[in-house]
Scaffold this motif. Structure first.
Motif, mmCIF file in Angstrom:
data_model
loop_
_atom_site.group_PDB
_atom_site.id
_atom_site.type_symbol
_atom_site.label_atom_id
_atom_site.label_comp_id
_atom_site.label_asym_id
_atom_site.label_seq_id
_atom_site.Cartn_x
_atom_site.Cartn_y
_atom_site.Cartn_z
ATOM 1 N N ALA A 88 -5.518 0.886 2.151
ATOM 2 C CA ALA A 88 -6.845 1.085 1.573
ATOM 3 C C ALA A 88 -7.662 -0.199 1.682
ATOM 4 N N ILE B 281 7.850 -3.825 5.671
ATOM 5 C CA ILE B 281 6.730 -3.990 4.739
ATOM 6 C C ILE B 281 6.179 -5.408 4.835
ATOM 7 N N ILE C 257 8.364 3.423 -3.631
ATOM 8 C CA ILE C 257 7.536 2.223 -3.668
ATOM 9 C C ILE C 257 6.984 1.878 -2.294
ATOM 10 N N ILE C 258 7.690 2.318 -1.240
ATOM 11 C CA ILE C 258 7.248 1.961 0.117
ATOM 12 C C ILE C 258 5.892 2.596 0.451
ATOM 13 N N PRO C 259 5.741 3.934 0.417
ATOM 14 C CA PRO C 259 4.402 4.460 0.721
ATOM 15 C C PRO C 259 3.350 4.030 -0.312
ATOM 16 N N THR C 260 3.759 3.823 -1.568
ATOM 17 C CA THR C 260 2.785 3.373 -2.570
ATOM 18 C C THR C 260 2.189 2.037 -2.178
ATOM 19 N N LEU C 261 3.057 1.081 -1.846
ATOM 20 C CA LEU C 261 2.571 -0.245 -1.449
ATOM 21 C C LEU C 261 1.760 -0.169 -0.163
ATOM 22 N N LEU C 262 2.285 0.581 0.810
ATOM 23 C CA LEU C 262 1.555 0.720 2.072
ATOM 24 C C LEU C 262 0.190 1.344 1.843
ATOM 25 N N GLY C 263 0.141 2.336 0.957
ATOM 26 C CA GLY C 263 -1.125 3.012 0.688
ATOM 27 C C GLY C 263 -2.169 2.065 0.138
ATOM 28 N N THR C 264 -1.757 1.251 -0.845
ATOM 29 C CA THR C 264 -2.703 0.278 -1.408
ATOM 30 C C THR C 264 -3.161 -0.714 -0.341
ATOM 31 N N ALA C 265 -2.170 -1.232 0.421
ATOM 32 C CA ALA C 265 -2.506 -2.223 1.446
ATOM 33 C C ALA C 265 -3.460 -1.635 2.479
ATOM 34 N N LEU D 137 2.770 4.474 9.979
ATOM 35 C CA LEU D 137 3.950 4.061 9.218
ATOM 36 C C LEU D 137 3.904 4.672 7.823
ATOM 37 N N PHE D 138 2.723 4.624 7.229
ATOM 38 C CA PHE D 138 2.533 5.164 5.892
ATOM 39 C C PHE D 138 2.813 6.665 5.864
ATOM 40 N N PHE E 181 11.202 -7.353 -3.100
ATOM 41 C CA PHE E 181 11.167 -5.972 -2.631
ATOM 42 C C PHE E 181 12.548 -5.530 -2.129
ATOM 43 N N PHE F 289 -0.313 1.024 10.904
ATOM 44 C CA PHE F 289 0.098 1.037 9.501
ATOM 45 C C PHE F 289 -0.095 2.425 8.890
ATOM 46 N N PHE G 16 -11.724 2.951 -3.674
ATOM 47 C CA PHE G 16 -12.227 2.071 -2.618
ATOM 48 C C PHE G 16 -13.458 2.651 -1.935
ATOM 49 N N ALA H 46 -2.270 -8.112 -1.478
ATOM 50 C CA ALA H 46 -3.293 -7.379 -0.738
ATOM 51 C C ALA H 46 -4.669 -7.965 -1.025
ATOM 52 N N ILE I 195 2.799 11.042 -6.654
ATOM 53 C CA ILE I 195 2.308 9.970 -5.784
ATOM 54 C C ILE I 195 1.043 10.387 -5.049
ATOM 55 N N LEU J 281 -2.174 7.964 -5.004
ATOM 56 C CA LEU J 281 -2.656 7.338 -3.774
ATOM 57 C C LEU J 281 -4.102 7.727 -3.503
ATOM 58 N N THR K 151 -6.526 5.780 -5.782
ATOM 59 C CA THR K 151 -6.784 4.408 -5.341
ATOM 60 C C THR K 151 -7.704 4.395 -4.130
#
Lengths: 310, 310, 310, 310, 310
Positions: E71, A250, E61-69, E226-227, A231, E223, D72, A71, D61, D65, D68
């Motif tokens: 942001a 993803i 892990i899916i929403p966690t990663l999506l959330g960071t991305a 999706l999140f 992943f 996105f 930002f 990211a 979570i 979330l 984070t």
């Protein structure tokens, strides 16, 4: 791994206007990458299912860390790409502003010799078309209308057409000054515009000719691929065969953002994020012709299907 | 720990053009760091296996936190490095633009005394080659063609060759003015270009001479190493001996990005991200010679194997 | 909590050149902070072991969230600090460029009265030394060589020495103009340099006199301390007494990065990230003296032990 | 929710100098927000304890979330706020530089008529005080000393006092030129300073009058509150009643950073991060008076208790 | 998916002043998006409850990663949007500054012919209103007062009204110069302002006409959706039916921030973050009329309900 060449051949050569893009278009733009990801995810799933099975757990920390890192890298690439794109837009914005000031100065501050004034403004339109063609590629037919025979033969053979045209402008400006049509102060004002044209044209060439450090985009692609594979390995434990779909999903989020950015990085190349040089050049053309009181003014460049502007 | 000296000796002195870099090249660039990481991971794995074993769990929060923090620090380093690189490119872009305006002004605005005009333009090409050589290193033979004997003996012994050349330009400009070949307004316009050359040359020297704060790159390397070791310690619990490979893999993502950035930080040094000074200088040379109507114009600098431009 | 005063007394007054810094140096720079962290971690460990024990779990989400937040804040501080540092470097870069253009103009564009020209260039070197001393502190002895008695008595008592020197330059410039040694156009060109000196000197003073918002660095230190304590509390559950070491280690990553940034925030203060004003000023001095054809030119400032440049 | 009005009334009107701020001050600045957070945390804890109990787990979570995301957003707010603050500081830095160049030009380049020169410099000090008062508020008594009766009656009734004063400067400049005390070149140089004063004054007004998009700061506050509540709900499961304290603690990290940023957003408003306009204006005043050889020069503005500068 | 058209119709055409916005307003602005999210969350909850049930765990892990991305991506969008907004504000700030310098120059530096001076200043107010109307849309009635009949008929039919007005200014400036009311130096100073007006007007047009790359905002919306869906799927396991609410809540944090940014992206469009062109233009109008000593000066634009400024 992730091929971006053929994608550009499909893309239309213009700025995208539509607010809502069909998902189908995006998939069309990324189908090769999508295919690679799906194959990779499937292989990862198979390996886990048949080779690793339940022998040991693949640590979820790997894709998590990779995801955060990627990211950042995508963010970096996108920031630099956007800056290049916006700088390109600002350069052409300066060309708009300076072209108007140039024509305004010539039309109002030159006493007598309106023939030279007219020639210098027409020639400036030719300069813009030559620069546009140099940045975009394509045959250079449009500016024939705005250069007289003498000029055309004089610049024939020049490797840098627009620079050669600028040279002719300086010669005419000097002539105007020598013949007393402008004084030193007005000479300085109009010459300042020629210097600014020279700056803008060089800045546009700089963006066109400077390759964005290739390692950045290449490594980012490799890392995304690495991320997608780990992943899938991790989630296939709990998500089963659906993990192939989730892995692609993803991956798609990251890949499409990366590709978005890389579309901006060369803002004069023909793709959906391209600066609409046709529209801008035509806009200046119309402005200058109107200021000269010309008739037979061309139409503005219209969006195609309300979707694109060339 | 992570040695970057010898890597630079291997790297080719030029801007990388190839879209897809072979992984083998990257591994060649980073093999020393890779070795250090693999050894560290192996040691970490051994320690865990034989000393710590199952006595207690090493908290996964440590590499997670370090990973996020390092991503920030690498991002910071890369941003500043890219800014230095892009500023260097812009400086040489300005030299392109100003060189054209300088030659255009001299050729069109000076009445009579074309010998001095020619000498001043030739001398400017020598100025560019002197500046390039100063930034890049190497012997300074190319500009012999563009300086006459008088000039060459006059600047002999100067510690700053390009500044000494600029001094000669001012003397000639004053002479043109005193002899009535240009008036005060034209004097100002051409002198403005000399001031801009002085600015560009000083800006390039500034980037060359200012060391990027060494603590940043050093600490980042130390932190990456710390991260790789703790990461391996944590995952070796579940991943066994594969954790050595995984530790290196994740470490490689961070290390290669950091090295990418550090390659940009000194944009005049000879490496794959270097600004292509040879190509740019030759480009100006061709432009100016064409504007003067010179014959015997040299070829543009060609990419080597479609991969590099010097 | 984290004292930074005494650290600056230890640090050497110059730009760090060495690529690899001994860890021992960094520990020496941060030993007070390290001590505070180790004590804090020990106390946290004791509290957990003896008071909290296994009564309940301290949520790992606390240090995780704090870690992410702190990474952002340190990133912010470092970005602003670096910008101040780089701006300071650019300001002194401008002084280099403008000094050369100033001397070039005086030497070439003034007809006759080379005594005044020489005096104005010498006085400019004195101006640079006065500015340097004002920014860096220290006794002002070096510029005695470059000011004549009249000048020295004229600026005596001025609170802003370099501004007073600039004032003398304008008086001489006016005199040159009145006596017909330069015309209006040359007057404008040289005066433009005096205005740019005035700008650069004011910009350097601005950076020196503007305190970076103290709340930022203070709060960041408090937050890092908070993070280290909660982190130790959390991991001491699984890591036992090693958690004191781990707490310090992670804290060290954040603290040393924060301190790195804060070293850049005052770029004229004497520390290892300081702008090498001695070297730059001497460089200009050599340039100008060479341009004047002076003899007895001083040596460049040499790095000390290949490690530092003053 | 989080009221910022009354906080500003408490804050002192000046730039904070102290390196170590007492925690008590920060708590005093944020007590209302702290209260709201503690009440919210308590309510959240009660709800969980008595209503939700062990029926189901609130997913960790959510605060992760949110944390984070908020980091930002706070980063964004702080970056923009700092840019406004630093731009404001740069604007007043330009006023310092241009004021010196303005006085230097008047004193040295005007032949004869030193009365007008003196009046124009005095009037410029009045201009600075008028601008300062306009940005800061307060009664405008300080510049009475620097305007004569004629000027004062002439600008009476003007809604924009400093613009009216600038107008008088142009009239005097034109008079100097008409009466032959300056030629066209000097006229241009001094007028350039008036244009720069006009730019700086307009830029300062722009920062003062442009409200930072209110939705940003408002939404950030709402999100922090949301975060604190969900965080408390999550950790109260394991941390019990201490979670009220922990919820406030983490909330405090975010809230105090956000408030720090918002203190910079209006850099002319009276708070601890304010640009020290009194000190800067007085500094220019002293510079100009010294350049004129005036006696009775006022003292610099001293820090109050070594803590603040007005 | 997420429709933004109808939202803009509701929003009021002006800069928001109120510090605390009612939540009800924000919900009114986002109700369509909220509806889509709630429906999506409900469907996701139903699918999980009835189709997936307890067969397998959807990886958190899916929403966690999506959330960071996400942001990151929202941060990118907001940064670029804010930059456009702030650039637009700076452009109009330049118009304020240059308008004052323009009027000040005309009023003080032109000898005789105050009729032309008055006409040129009045005409400049008309220029500003024409530019404002072009950027904002709406009928162009306000500037009738400031153009005489001759001017109005002369610019009739021009596609770019403000450019045509600027052309008239140059003609008058040339006339002033030819008739000896200004010399060459004053001609340059006033013409510089016309060039700056040309720049500012072109820069504002550039921001208005350049579509922010549509893929960015579109993909971000996809996105986020999706999140929200994956997030609801994950937490519905533990949070039950409340997960619909929680899914919307977290989605709302991201969506509202994204919409905030997109409101800034077109700063001349009528919404709550719009640059208050009416207020700024009126402010210049008042300044110029006061400088001319005009009577019958209009009132400043007042905020509506202390909430908005047009």
């Amino acid at each position: 791994m992730i091929v971006s060449k053929s994608r550009q051949q499909i893309a239309t050569p213009s700025m995208l206007l539509a607010q809502n893009i069909r998902i189908s278009r995006i998939l069309k733009d990324t189908w090769q990458v999508d295919l690679i990801m799906i194959v990779s995810c499937t292989v990862a799933y198979m390996i886990r299912e048949h080779l690793i099975a339940n022998n040991y757990v693949i640590p979820a920390i790997i894709p998590t860390l990779l995801g955060t890192a990627i990211a950042f890298f995508i963010g970096f690439n996108n920031n630099q790409a956007y800056d290049r794109w916006w700088e390109a837009r600002r350069i052409w914005g300066s060309l708009v502003n300076d072209s108007r000031s140039y024509a305004r100065s010539l039309l109002n501050y030159v006493e007598g010799d309106q023939t030279t004034v007219k020639r210098m403004i027409y020639r400036h339109i030719a300069f813009l078309y030559a620069l546009k063609t140099n940045l975009r590629g394509g045959t250079n037919d449009c500016n024939v209308r705005y250069l007289n025979d003498e000029d055309r033969s004089s610049i024939k053979g020049a490797t840098n057409l627009h620079n050669a045209i600028l040279n002719l402008q300086s010669a005419d400006l000097q002539m105007l000054s020598k013949n007393g049509h402008i004084d030193g102060f007005r000479f300085i004002e109009i010459n300042a515009m020629l210097v600014r044209f020279s700056d803008s044209m060089g800045m546009a060439e700089r963006i066109k000719n400077t390759v964005f450090p290739t390692t950045y985009s290449y490594m980012t692609k490799v890392f995304i691929w690495l991320f997608v594979v780990t992943f899938t390995l991790v989630i296939s434990e709990s998500a089963g065969v659906v993990s192939i779909f989730l892995g692609w999903l993803i991956g798609f989020v990251f890949v499409s953002t990366q590709i978005n950015g890389m579309n901006l990085v060369n803002p004069f190349v023909n793709n959906s994020a391209s600066i609409p040089l046709n529209q801008i050049t035509r806009g200046i053309e119309i402005n200058l012709l109107e200021m000269m009181g010309a008739e037979d003014i061309p139409e503005p460049v219209k969006p195609i299907n309300d979707e694109y502007v060339l």
